[in-house]
Design an enzyme around this catalytic site. Structure first.
Site, PDB file in Angstrom:
ATOM      1  N   GLU A   1     -47.981-152.489   5.813  1.00 15.75           N
ATOM      2  CA  GLU A   1     -47.985-152.966   4.425  1.00 15.75           C
ATOM      3  C   GLU A   1     -46.563-153.033   3.871  1.00 15.75           C
ATOM      4  OE1 GLU A   1     -50.906-150.521   2.460  1.00 15.75           O
ATOM      5  OE2 GLU A   1     -52.516-151.240   3.768  1.00 15.75           O
ATOM      6  N   HIS A  17     -68.696-148.142   2.498  1.00 12.09           N
ATOM      7  CA  HIS A  17     -67.262-147.819   2.545  1.00 12.09           C
ATOM      8  C   HIS A  17     -67.035-146.455   3.169  1.00 12.09           C
ATOM      9  CE1 HIS A  17     -63.268-146.798   0.488  1.00 12.09           C
ATOM     10  NE2 HIS A  17     -63.013-147.736   1.359  1.00 12.09           N
ATOM     11  N   HIS A  18     -66.113-146.414   4.122  1.00 12.50           N
ATOM     12  CA  HIS A  18     -65.668-145.150   4.727  1.00 12.50           C
ATOM     13  C   HIS A  18     -64.157-145.047   4.592  1.00 12.50           C
ATOM     14  CE1 HIS A  18     -69.310-145.065   7.725  1.00 12.50           C
ATOM     15  NE2 HIS A  18     -69.628-144.577   6.545  1.00 12.50           N
ATOM     16  N   GLU A  19     -63.687-144.241   3.655  1.00  8.12           N
ATOM     17  CA  GLU A  19     -62.239-144.004   3.576  1.00  8.12           C
ATOM     18  C   GLU A  19     -61.947-142.732   4.362  1.00  8.12           C
ATOM     19  OE1 GLU A  19     -59.212-145.583   2.306  1.00  8.12           O
ATOM     20  OE2 GLU A  19     -58.810-144.013   3.757  1.00  8.12           O
ATOM     21  N   HIS A  59     -59.589-151.686   6.861  1.00  9.93           N
ATOM     22  CA  HIS A  59     -58.311-151.593   6.139  1.00  9.93           C
ATOM     23  C   HIS A  59     -57.424-150.568   6.839  1.00  9.93           C
ATOM     24  CE1 HIS A  59     -58.768-153.833   2.179  1.00  9.93           C
ATOM     25  NE2 HIS A  59     -59.725-154.254   2.992  1.00  9.93           N
ATOM     26  N   GLU A  60     -56.106-150.736   6.671  1.00  8.82           N
ATOM     27  CA  GLU A  60     -55.128-149.954   7.445  1.00  8.82           C
ATOM     28  C   GLU A  60     -55.577-149.968   8.913  1.00  8.82           C
ATOM     29  OE1 GLU A  60     -56.745-148.304   4.705  1.00  8.82           O
ATOM     30  OE2 GLU A  60     -55.323-149.381   3.451  1.00  8.82           O
ATOM     31  N   GLU A 118     -57.486-155.717   7.069  1.00  8.53           N
ATOM     32  CA  GLU A 118     -56.401-155.865   6.097  1.00  8.53           C
ATOM     33  C   GLU A 118     -55.131-155.945   6.940  1.00  8.53           C
ATOM     34  OE1 GLU A 118     -55.030-152.440   4.211  1.00  8.53           O
ATOM     35  OE2 GLU A 118     -55.051-153.304   2.214  1.00  8.53           O
ATOM     36  N   GLU A 151     -53.768-155.354  -3.710  1.00  7.81           N
ATOM     37  CA  GLU A 151     -53.653-154.010  -4.286  1.00  7.81           C
ATOM     38  C   GLU A 151     -52.190-153.695  -4.603  1.00  7.81           C
ATOM     39  OE1 GLU A 151     -54.919-150.997  -1.476  1.00  7.81           O
ATOM     40  OE2 GLU A 151     -53.785-151.886   0.140  1.00  7.81           O
TER      41      GLU A 151
HETATM   42  C1  NOJ Z   1     -56.566-148.765   0.658  1.00  6.38           C
HETATM   43  C2  NOJ Z   1     -57.382-149.996   0.829  1.00  6.38           C
HETATM   44  O1  NOJ Z   1     -56.578-151.087   1.200  1.00  6.38           O
HETATM   45  C3  NOJ Z   1     -58.110-150.272  -0.478  1.00  6.38           C
HETATM   46  O2  NOJ Z   1     -58.821-151.492  -0.416  1.00  6.38           O
HETATM   47  C4  NOJ Z   1     -59.017-149.105  -0.779  1.00  6.38           C
HETATM   48  O3  NOJ Z   1     -59.654-149.331  -2.011  1.00  6.38           O
HETATM   49  C5  NOJ Z   1     -58.221-147.823  -0.855  1.00  6.38           C
HETATM   50  N1  NOJ Z   1     -57.436-147.647   0.309  1.00  6.38           N
HETATM   51  C6  NOJ Z   1     -59.117-146.615  -1.040  1.00  6.38           C
HETATM   52  O4  NOJ Z   1     -59.967-146.483   0.061  1.00  6.38           O
HETATM   53 CA    CA Z   2     -54.315-151.011   2.233  1.00  8.60          CA
END
Ligand code: NOJ
Ligand code: CA
Length: 651
Positions: free
Chosen positions: A163, A365-367, A438-439, A457, A463
């Site tokens: 990023e 969603h899985h962060e 993402h990431e 992503e 963002e």
């Molecule tokens: C970074 C991600 O790119 C974003 O889309 C997400 O909302 C946040 N992390 C939190 O998980």
């Molecule tokens: Ca991101």
């Protein structure tokens, strides 16, 4: 005079099917090199190949050729979804089977494929008489490109992964490792991109100038300092050099997919998706990820958003912040995230039932915050939890600056990271779940084999608006990041002047992104009330724009300056055109000669007004409808930080 030839001194040429590209392979004094010519102009000077293997002598000297195999291949690949339905896979292949002349007599194969628009090669290491596994200390592959070439790159090994803003520099000024794909313009005017295809079970390739000022692979290391531990037989990813006459031609180079295998399972269940989300409201401070008074992911909000999705004609809804783990410092607490336990104000079963009744797909969603150990401990259960609730899409995230794998800090892009992402893709496939990562690990075309990996992503997305993005960013992406496949850029934020996240775009440009930045999972990222109450006319375009295309035709552009592209819908005869410009305003002329002969189209045009400007006047838009055919052309204006979007509906 007597001239002595060793049988190990060999030169070979491999020509592309149309002969425009020649890859020259030499074996001299036991060492191997390749060089590349385009129209007989050298674009890659002699470049060394080989490996350093832990506990062994380097695998690069005293080599002799023991066998050669040539082959021509010609086929058209049909992709399940994407920017182009059909992709040519035509190449000349030469495999060179090599063996050390001395001592160990280790053997390996170098396989070259020469396409009309690319050269690719990989190393294949079979089991050896004395060992069946190796640790790779370094891969010595060089890309000896002219030091006076221009490079467009992002830095590697940085806390925000991929990023970063793209930078233009001369190759001789490249001080640190850069990620691939990295794009070049040679002094002879050709455009190249160095990338890799089919990255499995190996560190991702970055590249760096070595002590001889030659670009060389710098494979992302593991925390133990080595590059990869592999069992034999093993093959590296394809090293890929894309070649084009122009910057726009580069943008439709699809050789990366051709170098990946066809799927071995039935993926006809995979469907591209457009979705809204309980998401941007958190970025602009209306709601929060964490539970509390302004918690976003409540059962009530989810139902409201499902109702809104129905009214808007959008098929999916992303819900972030629904699970345990977002309280307090979520980046730190992510190590304890729970992927099967909801917050007390969110009932997944109820929301999923409501969504099903309204024919809306939930995007789960899985962060993970990069805490892979914690995630893998729950992986099977977490995917089952979603699958049993009828959730067929998951957005995953790895927002930490490093991953935590086997209790150690690792780069996202190292061998263990690559293997983790792959595990999620394969488990998701088993459960008929599509992913938007993402990431992520960068794209290397594995979507051909695993079409349930619908998007990634892996670059700065919206963002980063609110200061960190300049209008040129989205004008770099098509020529750099997007060579690695689609991107979830979170397009369509129309509330441009929000004080928390001011966008560096005009209104028309937000629509353009749906065309200029392809994603198999395309997010309409703003809050539904913004679409319904403030921009119902602009939203019509977002509703209509497809997520799966038959054909892509780049029309004009220059790297980091502007990009104009036309795409034909996969399911109808409609065409869509999008354009984006950097800080400069541009008048452009578009020839519609690609439209079907004799057909009439209704053009719905959303363009910047003459006085539009991404800072001073971002909402100034001209909306126009007219009838056009293949003999017509359009004259449009792209404001500074602006763009345009056109739907051409065949009547
Ligand atoms: C970074 C991600 O790119 C974003 O889309 C997400 O909302 C946040 N992390 C939190 O998980
Ligand atoms: Ca991101």
């Amino acid at each position: 005079m007597f001239k002595w030839f060793s049988h190990s001194e060999i030169e070979r040429d491999v020509y592309s099917p149309d002969k425009s590209i020649r890859c020259h392979f030499t074996l001299k004094l036991g060492q191997i090199f390749y060089s590349v010519y385009k129209n007989e102009k050298q674009i890659i000077k002699p470049s060394r190949l080989g490996f350093l293997i832990c506990g062994e002598t380097p695998l690069m000297n005293d080599l002799k050729l023991i066998r050669e195999q040539k082959r021509r291949h010609s086929e058209t690949i049909e992709m399940l979804w994407g920017e182009d339905r059909y992709i040519p896979n035509n190449y000349s292949e030469s495999a060179f089977y090599l063996s050390e002349d001395k001592e160990q007599k280790r053997i390996f194969t170098l396989r070259f494929r020469v396409f009309d628009n690319a050269v690719a090669f990989r190393y294949e290491i079979p089991p050896q008489p004395k060992f069946s596994q190796i640790t790779i200390k370094d891969e010595l592959t060089e890309f000896n490109i002219d030091l006076n070439s221009i490079a467009w790159k992002i830095p590697a090994y940085q806390p925000d992964r991929y990023e970063y803003n793209y930078e233009k520099t001369m190759v001789h000024q490249l001080q640190n490792s850069v990620h691939t794909p990295v794009t070049f313009k040679t002094p002879t005017g050709y455009y190249l991109a160095i990338h890799e295809a089919a990255l499995y079970n190996y560190g991702s390739a970055t590249i760096k100038l070595n002590q001889n000022n030659i670009l060389k692979t710098d494979i992302t290391p593991l925390s133990d300092g080595t590059k990869a531990h592999v069992m034999l037989p093993f093959q590296t990813p394809w090293r890929l050099i894309m070649v084009a006459n122009s910057a726009t031609e580069l943008t439709t180079n699809r050789v990366m997919y051709a170098l990946n295998e066809a799927p071995t399972e039935d993926f006809s269940w995979v469907k591209t998706l457009k979705f809204i989300g309980i998401w941007w409201a958190m970025y602009v401070g209306e709601w929060t990820w964490a539970p509390g008074e302004r918690h976003g992911a409540t059962t009530e909000h989810a139902k409201e958003y499902i109702d809104a999705a129905v009214r808007l004609g959008i098929s999916g809804l992303l819900i972030e912040g629904w699970n345990e783990g977002w309280e307090g410092d979520w980046l730190e607490n992510g190590r304890f995230n729970k992927f099967t336990i909801t917050t007390s104000d969110f009932n997944l079963e109820e929301v999923a039932r409501y969504a099903k009744n309204h024919k809306i797909e939930i995007v789960g969603h899985h962060e993970t915050v990069g805490f892979v150990d914690n995630y893998e401990n729950q992986l099977e259960e977490a995917y089952n939890y979603y699958a049993t609730n009828g959730v067929h899409y998951i957005k995953t995230g790895y927002a930490g600056s490093m991953m935590m794998i086997n209790g150690r800090r690792e780069f996202h892009h190292c061998q263990l990271g690559v293997n983790h992402y792959q595990k999620t893709v394969q488990l998701a496939a088993k459960k008929h779940i599509c992913l938007d990562i993402h990431e992520p690990i960068k794209g290397t075309g594995i979507e051909r084999t695993w079409p349930n990996l619908l998007s990634r992503e892996g670059a700065r997305g919206q963002e980063y608006e609110g200061g960190a993005l300049s209008p040129s960013h989205a004008c770099f992406l098509p020529y750099t990041r997007l060579l690695a496949g689609g991107m979830d850029y979170t397009s369509g934020i129309l509330d441009l002047t929000n004080s928390v996240k001011r966008m560096a775009t005009t209104l028309a440009r937000q629509l353009a992104y749906f065309i200029t930045i392809y994603s198999g999972m395309q997010m309409a990222a703003d809050r539904p009330y913004i679409y319904e109450e403030r921009f119902p006319e602009e939203f019509q375009f977002i509703r209509d724009v497809p997520t799966n295309f038959e054909k892509t035709l780049p029309l004009a552009g220059e790297i980091g300056e502007y990009y104009i592209v036309a795409r034909k819908d996969r399911d109808s005869n409609d065409w869509f055109i999008g354009g984006v410009s950097d800080e400069m305003g541009r008048r452009i002329h578009i020839n519609l000669d690609f439209l079907e002969q004799g057909a009439v189209y209704k053009a719905s045009i959303y363009a910047d007004a003459d006085h539009a400007h991404y800072r001073e006047n971002p909402f100034a838009i001209i909306k126009q409808e007219k009838r056009v055919g293949c003999h017509d052309s359009l004259d449009l204006y792209m404001a500074p930080g602006g763009g345009f979007a056109i739907k051409l509906m065949r009547l």
